[in-house]
Design an enzyme around this catalytic site. Structure first.
Site: not given
Ligand SMILES: [Fe+2]
Length: 258
Positions: A8, A68, A150
């Site tokens: 990430d 997100h 994820h």
């Molecule tokens: Fe996340």
């Protein structure tokens, strides 16, 4: 074939690190394809066209994401026109964007599938059954299948790794931003790590300024989260795949602290 999977990417600090270092890392490890999770690449939350274009220009071929991905309003529009960025496949049918793709590389094809867990996460469709169906479809085109799973819970991620062993080239965990030391090639040839970690400010609480996260825990009041500053932690894995059968022969964990 060697595939670099970057954990990430956190905001501008993460992007700037890749601008300066990614080319050298690709050279050093002889990487053919670069995949990165970019759900936190714009201001620490979400993605924008500008941030994604930057990352593609540094040598990243495919971007994956997670919960997100929708944080920046423009993502909804952007995902519908950009076919190199994925959102988790197991959001309900009708969700904007795509959850998998097939990337052409040196006369071969590499499939990338993005899935999201359901433990301590939004309650979306079953990632396991979704994986069954989508891998079956992708395998008509290629045996090389990379999965970004994820998810929050280690048990859900490990279960997915063994569930897909022999059916995916790699199951790479993302989301927790903390790299785990359990990288391995599973018995039937799937490279696995529970979490690849993050590429962002190392003196932070998973990328965010420590005092802001602490305030949330101390007072349970809404607080503004901003990306921390300072030295960077680059987290990734390099996976070596046998192009003939799509099985992996090695997975190497990278963590470089500046
Ligand atoms: Fe996340």
């Amino acid at each position: 074939m060697k595939v670099l999977f970057i954990g990430d990417i956190i905001g501008r600090p993460g992007r700037n690190y890749l601008k300066a270092q990614l080319h050298a890392i690709i050279e050093r490890y002889g990487v053919d394809l670069v995949i990165a999770n970019a759900e936190n690449a714009a201001g620490g939350f979400g993605i924008t066209e500008k941030a994604a274009e930057e990352l593609f220009s540094y040598g990243i071929h495919v971007l994956t994401s997670g919960n997100h991905i929708w944080d920046k309003k423009e993502a909804v529009q952007y995902l519908q026109k950009e076919d190199r960025i994925l959102r988790p496949f197991n959001y309900p049918p009708g969700t904007p964007g795509i959850g998998s793709l097939v990337y052409p590389l040196h006369g071969k094809k590499v499939a990338v599938l993005n899935l999201q867990g359901r433990v301590f996460m939004p309650n979306i469709d079953c990632p396991f059954r979704t994986a069954d169906e989508e891998i079956k479809r992708l395998s008509k085109e290629t045996d090389i299948v990379f999965i970004d799973f994820h998810a929050e819970a280690t048990s859900e991620k490990i279960a997915m790794g063994y569930y897909l062993d022999g059916r995916a080239s790699a199951v790479i965990g993302t989301h927790t931003h903390v790299q785990t030391a359990d990288e391995r090639v599973l018995p039937k040839g799937t490279a696995y790590i529970t979490d690849v970690g993050m590429t962002g400010p190392k003196d932070s609480t998973i990328g965010v300024k420590n005092e802001q996260v602490l305030d949330r825990f101390l007072y349970s009041m809404p607080t503004r989260f901003e990306v921390a500053k300072g030295p960077i932690e680059f987290s990734a894995v390099v996976v070596e795949v046998n192009e003939e059968n799509g099985r992996s022969t090695a997975i190497q964990r990278l963590q470089i602290r500046s």
